[in-house]
Design an enzyme around this catalytic site. Sequence first.
Site, PDB file in Angstrom:
ATOM      1  N   HIS A   1      63.582  13.563 -28.408  1.00  0.00           N
ATOM      2  CA  HIS A   1      64.044  14.961 -28.698  1.00  0.00           C
ATOM      3  C   HIS A   1      65.199  15.693 -28.237  1.00  0.00           C
ATOM      4  O   HIS A   1      64.913  16.061 -26.966  1.00  0.00           O
ATOM      5  CB  HIS A   1      62.604  15.873 -28.824  1.00  0.00           C
TER       6      HIS A   1
ATOM      7  N   LYS B   1      64.251  23.776 -38.126  1.00  0.00           N
ATOM      8  CA  LYS B   1      64.926  24.077 -37.006  1.00  0.00           C
ATOM      9  C   LYS B   1      65.825  22.860 -36.468  1.00  0.00           C
ATOM     10  O   LYS B   1      65.274  21.895 -36.359  1.00  0.00           O
ATOM     11  CB  LYS B   1      64.126  24.763 -35.904  1.00  0.00           C
TER      12      LYS B   1
ATOM     13  N   LYS C   1      68.520  21.805 -33.570  1.00  0.00           N
ATOM     14  CA  LYS C   1      68.951  21.703 -32.356  1.00  0.00           C
ATOM     15  C   LYS C   1      70.185  21.420 -32.147  1.00  0.00           C
ATOM     16  O   LYS C   1      70.742  20.141 -32.382  1.00  0.00           O
ATOM     17  CB  LYS C   1      68.300  20.886 -31.438  1.00  0.00           C
TER      18      LYS C   1
ATOM     19  N   ASP D   1      68.707  26.377 -33.317  1.00  0.00           N
ATOM     20  CA  ASP D   1      68.899  26.817 -32.028  1.00  0.00           C
ATOM     21  C   ASP D   1      69.847  26.158 -31.018  1.00  0.00           C
ATOM     22  O   ASP D   1      69.819  24.838 -30.878  1.00  0.00           O
ATOM     23  CB  ASP D   1      67.459  26.454 -31.350  1.00  0.00           C
TER      24      ASP D   1
ATOM     25  N   GLU E   1      69.229  30.925 -33.185  1.00  0.00           N
ATOM     26  CA  GLU E   1      68.530  31.261 -31.952  1.00  0.00           C
ATOM     27  C   GLU E   1      69.329  31.165 -30.867  1.00  0.00           C
ATOM     28  O   GLU E   1      70.305  30.078 -30.669  1.00  0.00           O
ATOM     29  CB  GLU E   1      67.188  30.363 -32.024  1.00  0.00           C
TER      30      GLU E   1
ATOM     31  N   ASP F   1      65.827  34.050 -27.479  1.00  0.00           N
ATOM     32  CA  ASP F   1      64.608  33.056 -26.828  1.00  0.00           C
ATOM     33  C   ASP F   1      64.570  33.176 -25.443  1.00  0.00           C
ATOM     34  O   ASP F   1      63.747  33.859 -24.710  1.00  0.00           O
ATOM     35  CB  ASP F   1      64.686  31.780 -27.623  1.00  0.00           C
TER      36      ASP F   1
ATOM     37  N   LYS G   1      56.832  33.670 -26.802  1.00  0.00           N
ATOM     38  CA  LYS G   1      56.117  32.217 -26.120  1.00  0.00           C
ATOM     39  C   LYS G   1      55.190  32.812 -25.193  1.00  0.00           C
ATOM     40  O   LYS G   1      55.257  33.732 -24.402  1.00  0.00           O
ATOM     41  CB  LYS G   1      57.052  31.457 -25.769  1.00  0.00           C
TER      42      LYS G   1
ATOM     43  N   GLU H   1      56.758  27.955 -34.801  1.00  0.00           N
ATOM     44  CA  GLU H   1      57.329  26.830 -34.842  1.00  0.00           C
ATOM     45  C   GLU H   1      56.141  25.716 -33.946  1.00  0.00           C
ATOM     46  O   GLU H   1      56.459  25.207 -33.091  1.00  0.00           O
ATOM     47  CB  GLU H   1      58.409  26.535 -33.789  1.00  0.00           C
TER      48      GLU H   1
HETATM   49  C1  MUC Z   1      63.376  26.225 -27.867  1.00  0.00           C
HETATM   50  O1  MUC Z   1      64.415  26.487 -27.165  1.00  0.00           O
HETATM   51  O2  MUC Z   1      62.947  26.992 -28.593  1.00  0.00           O
HETATM   52  C2  MUC Z   1      61.070  24.944 -29.465  1.00  0.00           C
HETATM   53  C3  MUC Z   1      61.104  23.976 -30.362  1.00  0.00           C
HETATM   54  C4  MUC Z   1      61.716  22.921 -29.783  1.00  0.00           C
HETATM   55  O3  MUC Z   1      62.165  21.820 -30.706  1.00  0.00           O
HETATM   56  O4  MUC Z   1      62.342  23.025 -28.893  1.00  0.00           O
HETATM   57  C5  MUC Z   1      61.487  24.311 -28.146  1.00  0.00           C
HETATM   58  C6  MUC Z   1      62.278  25.142 -27.200  1.00  0.00           C
HETATM   59 MG    MG Z   2      64.854  28.140 -28.606  1.00  0.00          MG
END
Ligand code: MUC
Ligand code: MG
Length: 373
Positions: A22, A167, A169, A198, A224, A249, A273, A327
């Site tokens: 991941h 989402k 990354k 994000d 994000e 975040d 969170k 999420e």
């Molecule tokens: C984050 O930064 O949001 C949340 C989903 C994911 O894949 O990583 C986290 C951390």
């Molecule tokens: Mg995040």
Amino acid sequence: MSQPLIESLETLIVDLPTIRPHKLAMHTMQRQTLVILRLRCSDGIEGIGEATTIGGLAYAGESPESIKTNIDTYFAPLLVGQDASNINAAMQRIERHVRGNTFARSALDTALLDAQAKRLGLPLAELLGGRLHDGLEVAWTLASGDTDKDVEEAERMLDLRRHRHFKLKIGAGEPARDIAHVAAIKRALGDRASVRVDVNQAWSEAVALRACQQLGDAGVELIEQPIPRHDERALARVSARSPVPVMADEAIESVEDGFRLARASAAPVFALKIAKTGGPRAVLRTAAIAEAAGIGLYGGTMLEGGLGTLAAAHAFATLPKLEWHTELFGPLLLTEDILVEGPVYRDFQLLIPNAPGVGVTLDEERLAHFRRD
Ligand code: MUC
Ligand code: MG
């Protein structure tokens, strides 16, 4: 009836395999590590809680090892012998003697709530005042690092009716390549799914200003934490000029951060969170600040296992409106968990359990197998 007392706190570090690597801007996860807290009470009730972060110290200021050490060394002596049924009093003792450590506090708040809710025969959401939702819609994160694999994965999630918000990354690569990757995924999915990104703080303000425009053109619906966490004025400038809503975040590491950001109009959406603010009750205080300021809410995750995920879900289920959904997919990223039965995902939703407490039971055999020591 005499009060139940806190008899002991035990912390266990558990390493669990993930279904695939991941990739985040700051770290590639090859496994996930949970800290499980078992809080035993004199009436025979055990409350359980979880503190989980991402990538050791790569994401936040607490690591699994520091969480364990700090609970064992500093939290436990303050709590043993205290009234287990007065959660406010127990957390206030911690507040007086401990700075920071919101992840560790979150595990403690969860364990105290789990024990008290079991004692009263109530699901956690009901102890928190009552659920407004029986299920929460859950976004999935595409983070394999490969565009074709990500599209395939998204198609599979749509077919399974598990997720329809994705989402992505980004931030680790060149912005132009990242944006092309996002645009290709959005093109492939079209109106069948929403796509969010994000950036995990990876861009400068100048890069973010241009990239937010391009992401808007590509049909992205939420951006994000595009820039570093500490500069709320820069985040406010990016938010004001972005055609796409910006979500804070990492910028929110406490309830007070939430207030500071709301006052600065830094972002129109907050990622809630439990770990970042110190537990299911503290996260609801951040939510109240956001609601009062007209800020949209999103139920975020630190990729917890089933226990931490459902602790958050109970809290989020008490909120009138989670405009951007959640999420809470952490358990689905793991090949194994340490629970007798994991959370139930159905029809794009995570279901809120009805059993007393968080509603999960530790599987002792799996715990013994996966615990680190
Ligand atoms: C984050 O930064 O949001 C949340 C989903 C994911 O894949 O990583 C986290 C951390
Ligand atoms: Mg995040």
